[in-house]
Write an enzyme that holds these catalytic residues in place. Structure first.
Site, mmCIF file in Angstrom:
data_model
loop_
_atom_site.group_PDB
_atom_site.id
_atom_site.type_symbol
_atom_site.label_atom_id
_atom_site.label_comp_id
_atom_site.label_asym_id
_atom_site.label_seq_id
_atom_site.Cartn_x
_atom_site.Cartn_y
_atom_site.Cartn_z
ATOM 1 N N CYS A 39 5.649 -5.539 1.202
ATOM 2 C CA CYS A 39 4.708 -6.511 0.664
ATOM 3 C C CYS A 39 3.513 -5.802 0.024
ATOM 4 O O CYS A 39 3.183 -4.667 0.373
ATOM 5 C CB CYS A 39 4.244 -7.431 1.790
ATOM 6 S SG CYS A 39 3.253 -8.839 1.267
ATOM 7 N N ASP A 41 0.578 -6.609 0.588
ATOM 8 C CA ASP A 41 -0.514 -6.761 1.546
ATOM 9 C C ASP A 41 -1.249 -5.437 1.757
ATOM 10 O O ASP A 41 -0.634 -4.402 2.026
ATOM 11 C CB ASP A 41 0.054 -7.263 2.881
ATOM 12 C CG ASP A 41 -1.011 -7.785 3.815
ATOM 13 O OD1 ASP A 41 -1.900 -6.998 4.199
ATOM 14 O OD2 ASP A 41 -0.966 -8.981 4.173
ATOM 15 N N ARG A 43 -2.868 -4.341 4.099
ATOM 16 C CA ARG A 43 -2.847 -3.793 5.452
ATOM 17 C C ARG A 43 -1.646 -2.886 5.712
ATOM 18 O O ARG A 43 -1.553 -2.278 6.783
ATOM 19 C CB ARG A 43 -2.868 -4.937 6.464
ATOM 20 C CG ARG A 43 -4.143 -5.748 6.427
ATOM 21 C CD ARG A 43 -4.026 -7.031 7.226
ATOM 22 N NE ARG A 43 -3.119 -7.994 6.585
ATOM 23 C CZ ARG A 43 -2.866 -9.215 7.060
ATOM 24 N NH1 ARG A 43 -3.444 -9.603 8.193
ATOM 25 N NH2 ARG A 43 -2.049 -10.032 6.423
ATOM 26 N N HIS A 98 6.297 -8.003 7.380
ATOM 27 C CA HIS A 98 5.215 -7.758 8.325
ATOM 28 C C HIS A 98 4.707 -9.062 8.906
ATOM 29 O O HIS A 98 4.837 -10.132 8.307
ATOM 30 C CB HIS A 98 4.065 -7.012 7.650
ATOM 31 C CG HIS A 98 3.401 -7.803 6.550
ATOM 32 N ND1 HIS A 98 2.347 -8.657 6.785
ATOM 33 C CD2 HIS A 98 3.655 -7.878 5.225
ATOM 34 C CE1 HIS A 98 1.972 -9.216 5.652
ATOM 35 N NE2 HIS A 98 2.754 -8.768 4.684
ATOM 36 N N CYS A 101 2.090 -12.637 7.410
ATOM 37 C CA CYS A 101 2.307 -12.492 5.966
ATOM 38 C C CYS A 101 1.816 -13.741 5.224
ATOM 39 O O CYS A 101 2.300 -14.849 5.454
ATOM 40 C CB CYS A 101 3.790 -12.269 5.682
ATOM 41 S SG CYS A 101 4.167 -12.074 3.919
#
Length: 222
Positions: A39, A41, A43, A98, A101
């Protein structure tokens, strides 16, 4: 922006100078060990998570770690996958979802995407995930439902990955392994799909996903 610029200066003065030989070798070409699809993302840091150096991972990122079926989209996913398998000779592809999400939350709550039409259209490549979740997890809510959506989506995207000719050909010749992972932010744990057991379990001992084993699971772990 100033933080990023300071980081570049620190990289140049510290990390690059101490690994100059590595970067000089990389100038001659790349031979990554795996294609890591995850992703966008912020993080997730694939290299930090896997403790790999520059040149060791070929990385594809987008909202929801989605792989559109072959020919279904004009984005760079298909080209990246094809190049990884055919030009770089990648032998392992990992799709890593993850916890927490945002893309999967949007999949569960499409009404929240009214002002994000591009995101809504992109998530249509996970329609199968939404359908599976609606049928299998009718009694779940909150984080439990979101986590199961993340896991089901990893499996759906592995199925989509198999529609790509380069992947199908490499799988048929035994030159490629597919892996489904889920990363849990809050604990640092990584869970891998074990097709024989039909579950996601702690990564230690997890094997590759054989051609006939990708599908929904009972998910007794996480």
């Amino acid at each position: 922006m100033e933080k990023l610029i300071r980081g570049i200066h620190e990289f140049q003065s510290t990390h690059f100078s101490s690994q100059r030989d590595l970067f000089q070798r990389l100038a001659g070409g790349q031979r990554p060990d795996a294609l890591f699809i995850t992703c966008s993302d912020s993080r997730i840091d694939p290299s930090l998570l896997t403790q790999t150096k520059p040149g060791e991972l070929f990385i594809l990122r987008n909202a929801g770690n989605i792989v559109p079926p072959y020919g279904a989209a004009n984005g760079g996913e298909g080209a990246t996958i094809e190049y990884a398998v055919r030009a770089l000779g990648i032998r392992d592809i990992i799709i890593c979802g993850h916890t927490h999400c945002g893309a999967m939350q949007g999949l569960l709550q499409p009404e929240a995407l009214d002002e994000l039409p591009a995101v809504r259209n992109w998530l249509s490549h996970a329609d199968a995930t939404r359908s599976i979740v609606r049928e299998r997890y009718r009694d779940e809510t909150g984080e439990d439902l979101l986590t199961d959506t993340v896991k089901e989506n990893v499996l759906v995207q592995l199925e989509n990955l198999r529609t790509h000719p380069s992947v199908a050909a490499a799988l048929s010749q035994g030159r490629l392994n597919l892996h489904g992972w889920v990363y849990r932010f809050e604990t640092g744990d990584v869970f891998a799909f074990e097709p024989q057991e039909k579950r996601f379990a702690a990564l230690a001992g997890a094997g590759a996903v054989p051609p006939d084993a990708v599908g929904t699971s009972e998910f007794p772990v996480i």
